[in-house]
Scaffold this motif. Structure first.
Motif, short mmCIF file in Angstrom:
data_model
loop_
_atom_site.label_atom_id
_atom_site.label_comp_id
_atom_site.label_asym_id
_atom_site.label_seq_id
_atom_site.Cartn_x
_atom_site.Cartn_y
_atom_site.Cartn_z
N GLN A 132 0.88 -1.16 0.00
CA GLN A 132 0.00 0.00 0.00
C GLN A 132 0.92 1.22 0.00
OE1 GLN A 132 -2.81 0.95 3.33
NE2 GLN A 132 -4.24 0.46 1.70
N LEU A 133 0.70 2.11 -0.97
CA LEU A 133 1.45 3.35 -1.06
C LEU A 133 0.51 4.47 -0.62
CD1 LEU A 133 3.74 5.26 -2.00
CD2 LEU A 133 2.77 5.10 -4.30
N ILE A 134 0.94 5.22 0.38
CA ILE A 134 0.13 6.31 0.92
C ILE A 134 0.88 7.62 0.65
CG2 ILE A 134 -1.05 7.22 2.94
CD1 ILE A 134 -0.53 4.31 4.16
N GLU A 135 0.24 8.51 -0.09
CA GLU A 135 0.81 9.83 -0.38
C GLU A 135 0.11 10.85 0.50
OE1 GLU A 135 1.28 11.04 -4.61
OE2 GLU A 135 0.16 9.18 -4.96
N PHE A 136 0.89 11.72 1.15
CA PHE A 136 0.26 12.75 1.96
C PHE A 136 1.22 13.92 2.15
CE2 PHE A 136 2.30 9.70 4.71
CZ PHE A 136 2.93 10.45 5.68
N LYS A 137 0.66 15.04 2.57
CA LYS A 137 1.44 16.26 2.82
C LYS A 137 1.16 16.74 4.24
CE LYS A 137 1.47 17.68 -1.95
NZ LYS A 137 1.12 18.65 -2.96
N THR A 138 2.23 17.12 4.91
CA THR A 138 2.09 17.70 6.24
C THR A 138 3.33 18.52 6.56
OG1 THR A 138 1.66 17.31 8.59
CG2 THR A 138 3.04 15.68 7.47
N GLY A 139 3.13 19.59 7.27
CA GLY A 139 4.24 20.40 7.77
C GLY A 139 4.53 20.09 9.22
N LYS A 140 3.90 19.03 9.72
CA LYS A 140 4.00 18.68 11.15
C LYS A 140 4.79 17.39 11.33
CE LYS A 140 -0.33 21.06 11.94
NZ LYS A 140 -1.73 20.94 12.30
N ARG A 141 6.06 17.44 10.99
CA ARG A 141 6.91 16.25 11.00
C ARG A 141 7.02 15.62 12.40
NH1 ARG A 141 11.13 13.33 8.42
NH2 ARG A 141 11.20 11.54 9.78
N ALA A 142 7.19 16.43 13.43
CA ALA A 142 7.32 15.89 14.79
C ALA A 142 6.04 15.14 15.19
CB ALA A 142 7.62 17.00 15.79
N GLU A 143 4.89 15.70 14.86
CA GLU A 143 3.62 15.02 15.15
C GLU A 143 3.50 13.73 14.35
OE1 GLU A 143 -0.02 17.41 15.43
OE2 GLU A 143 1.29 19.18 15.50
N LEU A 144 3.96 13.77 13.11
CA LEU A 144 3.94 12.58 12.26
C LEU A 144 4.77 11.46 12.89
CD1 LEU A 144 3.34 11.03 9.64
CD2 LEU A 144 5.30 12.23 8.60
N ASP A 145 5.97 11.79 13.34
CA ASP A 145 6.81 10.78 13.98
C ASP A 145 6.14 10.21 15.23
OD1 ASP A 145 8.87 10.81 12.13
OD2 ASP A 145 10.00 12.37 13.19
N ARG A 146 5.51 11.06 16.02
CA ARG A 146 4.81 10.58 17.23
C ARG A 146 3.67 9.64 16.85
NH1 ARG A 146 5.96 15.71 19.11
NH2 ARG A 146 3.94 16.57 18.51
N LEU A 147 2.94 9.99 15.79
CA LEU A 147 1.83 9.14 15.35
C LEU A 147 2.32 7.79 14.84
CD1 LEU A 147 -0.72 11.47 13.56
CD2 LEU A 147 -1.10 10.03 15.55
N LEU A 148 3.41 7.80 14.09
CA LEU A 148 3.94 6.53 13.60
C LEU A 148 4.43 5.66 14.76
CD1 LEU A 148 5.77 7.74 10.36
CD2 LEU A 148 3.56 6.54 10.55
N ASP A 149 5.04 6.27 15.76
CA ASP A 149 5.44 5.52 16.96
C ASP A 149 4.22 4.97 17.68
OD1 ASP A 149 8.11 6.07 16.42
OD2 ASP A 149 8.22 7.74 17.86
#
Length: 163
Positions: free
Chosen positions: A70-87
């Motif tokens: 599954q390839l998921i394309e997305f845009k966000t300027g909130k990299r720190a929040e993204l890392d927390r969500l992936l964790d």
């Protein structure tokens, strides 16, 4: 003779066990049985050993077992929040998820544009994974930090090689 693999991640457990054992069949059977008894509180019986033996897969079959991405394309300027969500996703789905590997990449020319490749043994396993309540919860949070709705691509792997 091909080496065998026993992988607890394929079977949901209350402790979200992630142990993988690889070796010759009898070694793996012995170690997996000891693990099932000491960690998962099973009884060491001939039935348990037969069940474990039936669940072993060849090492090469497991390595080649990726047949769906599954390839998921997305845009966000909130990299720190993204890392927390992936964790959070990893923690919440440990021992339950059917995804076998995930790779997150950022577009070199367009910072803030991301692509996540999530590998599964099959389309059916991906769909089973998507039904987990933990996936829904993290997905809602991820959509909230995205600049626009993510795009999902469901891809059947037709060729994969280690180079």
């Amino acid at each position: 003779m091909a080496r065998k693999i026993a992988d607890c991640r394929k079977y949901p457990s209350e402790i979200n066990c992630s142990l993988t054992i690889i070796g010759e069949e009898e070694e793996v059977l012995r170690a997996a049985t000891e693990h099932a008894v000491s960690v998962h509180q099973h009884q060491d019986t001939p039935e348990l050993r037969a069940q474990i033996r039936d669940l072993l897969v060849d090492e090469t079959a497991a390595a080649d077992g990726m047949s769906f991405v599954q390839l998921i394309e997305f845009k966000t300027g909130k990299r720190a929040e993204l890392d927390r969500l992936l964790d959070e996703w990893e923690e919440a789905t440990g021992g339950k998820r059917t995804a076998t590997r995930a790779v997150l990449a950022q577009d070199h020319e367009q910072p803030g544009s991301y692509y996540e490749f999530v590998e599964f043994p099959s389309y059916e396993e991906a769909m089973r994974n998507s039904q987990l309540p933990e996936i829904d919860a993290v997905s809602r949070k991820m959509r909230a930090i995205c600049d626009e709705e993510p795009t999902f691509h469901n891809l059947d792997v037709v060729r994969a090689e280690a180079l």
